[in-house]
Write a protein that holds these residues in place. Sequence first.
Motif, PDB file in Angstrom:
ATOM      1  N   VAL A  50       0.846  -1.213   0.000  1.00 35.64           N
ATOM      2  CA  VAL A  50       0.000   0.000   0.000  1.00 35.64           C
ATOM      3  C   VAL A  50       0.869   1.245   0.000  1.00 35.64           C
ATOM      4  N   THR A  51       1.825   1.296   0.927  1.00 41.33           N
ATOM      5  CA  THR A  51       2.685   2.481   1.046  1.00 41.33           C
ATOM      6  C   THR A  51       3.872   2.436   0.101  1.00 41.33           C
ATOM      7  N   GLY A  52       4.292   1.227  -0.314  1.00 39.59           N
ATOM      8  CA  GLY A  52       5.446   1.109  -1.208  1.00 39.59           C
ATOM      9  C   GLY A  52       6.772   1.295  -0.518  1.00 39.59           C
ATOM     10  N   GLN A  53       6.802   1.247   0.826  1.00 39.48           N
ATOM     11  CA  GLN A  53       8.059   1.392   1.545  1.00 39.48           C
ATOM     12  C   GLN A  53       8.928   0.146   1.376  1.00 39.48           C
ATOM     13  N   LEU A  54      10.238   0.395   1.296  1.00 38.88           N
ATOM     14  CA  LEU A  54      11.200  -0.678   1.075  1.00 38.88           C
ATOM     15  C   LEU A  54      12.058  -0.881   2.303  1.00 38.88           C
ATOM     16  N   TYR A  55      12.720  -2.029   2.339  1.00 38.24           N
ATOM     17  CA  TYR A  55      13.694  -2.327   3.400  1.00 38.24           C
ATOM     18  C   TYR A  55      14.842  -3.118   2.755  1.00 38.24           C
ATOM     19  N   VAL A  56      15.912  -3.297   3.494  1.00 40.25           N
ATOM     20  CA  VAL A  56      17.085  -4.022   3.008  1.00 40.25           C
ATOM     21  C   VAL A  56      17.054  -5.427   3.597  1.00 40.25           C
ATOM     22  N   ASP A  57      17.086  -6.418   2.701  1.00 43.34           N
ATOM     23  CA  ASP A  57      17.008  -7.828   3.118  1.00 43.34           C
ATOM     24  C   ASP A  57      18.376  -8.456   2.920  1.00 43.34           C
ATOM     25  N   LEU A  58      18.974  -8.955   4.004  1.00 38.05           N
ATOM     26  CA  LEU A  58      20.262  -9.660   3.963  1.00 38.05           C
ATOM     27  C   LEU A  58      20.029 -11.156   4.067  1.00 38.05           C
ATOM     28  N   ASP A  59      20.769 -11.900   3.229  1.00 38.85           N
ATOM     29  CA  ASP A  59      20.659 -13.358   3.282  1.00 38.85           C
ATOM     30  C   ASP A  59      21.822 -13.954   2.501  1.00 38.85           C
ATOM     31  N   PHE A  60      21.991 -15.256   2.666  1.00 41.67           N
ATOM     32  CA  PHE A  60      23.056 -15.964   1.948  1.00 41.67           C
ATOM     33  C   PHE A  60      22.494 -16.412   0.594  1.00 41.67           C
ATOM     34  N   ARG A  61      23.050 -15.865  -0.481  1.00 44.93           N
ATOM     35  CA  ARG A  61      22.590 -16.180  -1.836  1.00 44.93           C
ATOM     36  C   ARG A  61      23.798 -16.550  -2.677  1.00 44.93           C
ATOM     37  N   THR A  62      23.734 -17.730  -3.260  1.00 45.90           N
ATOM     38  CA  THR A  62      24.829 -18.197  -4.122  1.00 45.90           C
ATOM     39  C   THR A  62      24.426 -18.266  -5.588  1.00 45.90           C
ATOM     40  N   LYS A  63      23.108 -18.259  -5.878  1.00 50.91           N
ATOM     41  CA  LYS A  63      22.642 -18.331  -7.270  1.00 50.91           C
ATOM     42  C   LYS A  63      21.560 -17.275  -7.460  1.00 50.91           C
ATOM     43  N   PRO A  64      21.892 -16.141  -8.064  1.00 50.90           N
ATOM     44  CA  PRO A  64      23.252 -15.708  -8.431  1.00 50.90           C
ATOM     45  C   PRO A  64      23.934 -15.036  -7.246  1.00 50.90           C
ATOM     46  N   ARG A  65      25.255 -15.039  -7.277  1.00 53.55           N
ATOM     47  CA  ARG A  65      26.003 -14.396  -6.207  1.00 53.55           C
ATOM     48  C   ARG A  65      25.929 -12.883  -6.370  1.00 53.55           C
ATOM     49  N   GLY A  66      26.077 -12.186  -5.233  1.00 52.71           N
ATOM     50  CA  GLY A  66      26.045 -10.725  -5.261  1.00 52.71           C
ATOM     51  C   GLY A  66      27.294 -10.145  -5.917  1.00 52.71           C
ATOM     52  N   THR A  67      27.177  -8.892  -6.357  1.00 53.07           N
ATOM     53  CA  THR A  67      28.280  -8.200  -7.015  1.00 53.07           C
ATOM     54  C   THR A  67      28.725  -7.024  -6.153  1.00 53.07           C
ATOM     55  N   LEU A  68      30.038  -6.786  -6.136  1.00 54.85           N
ATOM     56  CA  LEU A  68      30.622  -5.670  -5.414  1.00 54.85           C
ATOM     57  C   LEU A  68      30.861  -4.522  -6.384  1.00 54.85           C
ATOM     58  N   HIS A  69      30.579  -3.311  -5.933  1.00 51.72           N
ATOM     59  CA  HIS A  69      30.749  -2.136  -6.780  1.00 51.72           C
ATOM     60  C   HIS A  69      32.114  -1.499  -6.562  1.00 51.72           C
ATOM     61  N   GLY A  70      32.485  -1.282  -5.299  1.00 50.98           N
ATOM     62  CA  GLY A  70      33.764  -0.654  -4.978  1.00 50.98           C
ATOM     63  C   GLY A  70      33.717   0.855  -5.156  1.00 50.98           C
ATOM     64  N   GLY A  71      34.786   1.494  -4.685  1.00 54.22           N
ATOM     65  CA  GLY A  71      34.905   2.945  -4.864  1.00 54.22           C
ATOM     66  C   GLY A  71      34.241   3.768  -3.790  1.00 54.22           C
ATOM     67  N   TYR A  72      33.866   3.190  -2.651  1.00 56.41           N
ATOM     68  CA  TYR A  72      33.229   3.982  -1.586  1.00 56.41           C
ATOM     69  C   TYR A  72      34.305   4.665  -0.757  1.00 56.41           C
ATOM     70  N   LYS A  73      34.150   5.961  -0.529  1.00 56.33           N
ATOM     71  CA  LYS A  73      35.110   6.748   0.253  1.00 56.33           C
ATOM     72  C   LYS A  73      34.618   6.821   1.689  1.00 56.33           C
ATOM     73  N   GLY A  74      34.986   5.871   2.484  1.00 60.17           N
ATOM     74  CA  GLY A  74      34.558   5.878   3.868  1.00 60.17           C
ATOM     75  C   GLY A  74      35.054   4.639   4.592  1.00 60.17           C
ATOM     76  N   ASP A  75      34.679   4.547   5.879  1.00 63.67           N
ATOM     77  CA  ASP A  75      35.134   3.454   6.714  1.00 63.67           C
ATOM     78  C   ASP A  75      34.065   2.383   6.870  1.00 63.67           C
ATOM     79  N   ALA A  76      33.279   2.152   5.837  1.00 62.02           N
ATOM     80  CA  ALA A  76      32.213   1.147   5.896  1.00 62.02           C
ATOM     81  C   ALA A  76      32.614  -0.083   5.078  1.00 62.02           C
ATOM     82  N   THR A  77      32.154  -1.233   5.516  1.00 63.03           N
ATOM     83  CA  THR A  77      32.390  -2.487   4.796  1.00 63.03           C
ATOM     84  C   THR A  77      31.304  -2.666   3.735  1.00 63.03           C
ATOM     85  N   GLU A  78      31.727  -2.934   2.501  1.00 67.58           N
ATOM     86  CA  GLU A  78      30.751  -3.078   1.415  1.00 67.58           C
ATOM     87  C   GLU A  78      30.176  -4.482   1.400  1.00 67.58           C
ATOM     88  N   ILE A  79      28.860  -4.583   1.336  1.00 67.91           N
ATOM     89  CA  ILE A  79      28.144  -5.860   1.201  1.00 67.91           C
ATOM     90  C   ILE A  79      27.657  -5.980  -0.241  1.00 67.91           C
TER      91      ILE A  79
END
Length: 361
Positions: free
Chosen positions: A129-158
């Motif tokens: 109804v509202t169309g609000q989104l959230y971030v879902d974390l899980d173990f996925r191997t098919k297909p595997r996730g892709t890394l973008h890179g290039g973030y300027k900060g002290d955060a770990t990229e998922i």
Amino acid sequence: MKRHRANPVVIGGFVVAALAILAVALMALPGLHWFKRPERVVMFFSGSVFGLQKGAPVVFRGVRIGDVTDISVHYDSTRDSFAIPVVAQLDADAVRGLDGRMGNDDIAHALPTLIARGLSAQLGTQSLVTGQLYVDLDFRTKPRGTLHGGYKGDATEIPTSATAFQALKNQLESVDLRKILDDLSQIAASAKSLVAAPELKQGMQDFAATAAHARRLAAELDRRAVPLTRGAESALASVDRAGGKVSTAADKLGDGADKAGALLDPKGAVVRDLQHAMNELAQASSALRDAADTDGPLLQQTERTLRELSQAARTLRQLARSLDAQPQQLLLGRQPDDGLPATTPASAKNRAEDRVQEPAR
């Protein structure tokens, strides 16, 4: 007018109560970690994140483990594309729980280990109804996730992976609908020209003529089917009778084979008689070989008989010559040797022949 002096105890109690209420309110606010050290992570999404807001939950299989803290737009000049980096803070205890090391205070190694096992992020819908989104974390191997890179900060990229709907949308966007429509238009034009071609009309006419001929042929075959069926039935009857005769002959042949097997039985009387006859024949052959031997008594007796017959024949020849020379011997008897006429050349020749024909002793 008399003034009342404020009681310091009441004022102090009021201040303490206000501070306590403020502390409880701060701790109760969602998404704020006042007494826990959060873990900063960043996730790059390539599609639209409309409906994702700051403070949106980050969940792992339905369990909230963090909150979104920042959303921005990043332009990659090397790829000439845009990406949406989403920064979130994860609960350190939750991250240690995912790694299975609850007693370890250092969680710097936890996220890389989880990412190596296939941890990735996707956008999920909280409410249709509202169309609000959230971030879902899980173990996925098919297909595997892709890394973008290039973030300027002290955060770990998922790594991030597209949802099934987003993957379908990307595939549809990559399809060239204009080219497909052009191809369909060309196919329709080709079909139209093929239908309007005179060759097709002639082919349809030929097909109609062929169908009419086939119908006439079917009627003719139907008319001749009855005699053919009768002939086939008589032929089948003849084949049946012949099969009966062949079966009878086969039975007789089987009986003959059984009898022949009984006659040729190694323990039967016929085989024993044949073996006895063969033994007697072998004995007779051995006796014949012994009799035909050059040193055998039969051959020596035969040679003596032949010599005696030769002598008798020579004596008869001499008597015949004597009678030929002196026929009167039959009446007067044999004359002495002195009174015999001289030997003629013919008689000498006969005596020489007698000596030649006499077998050697």
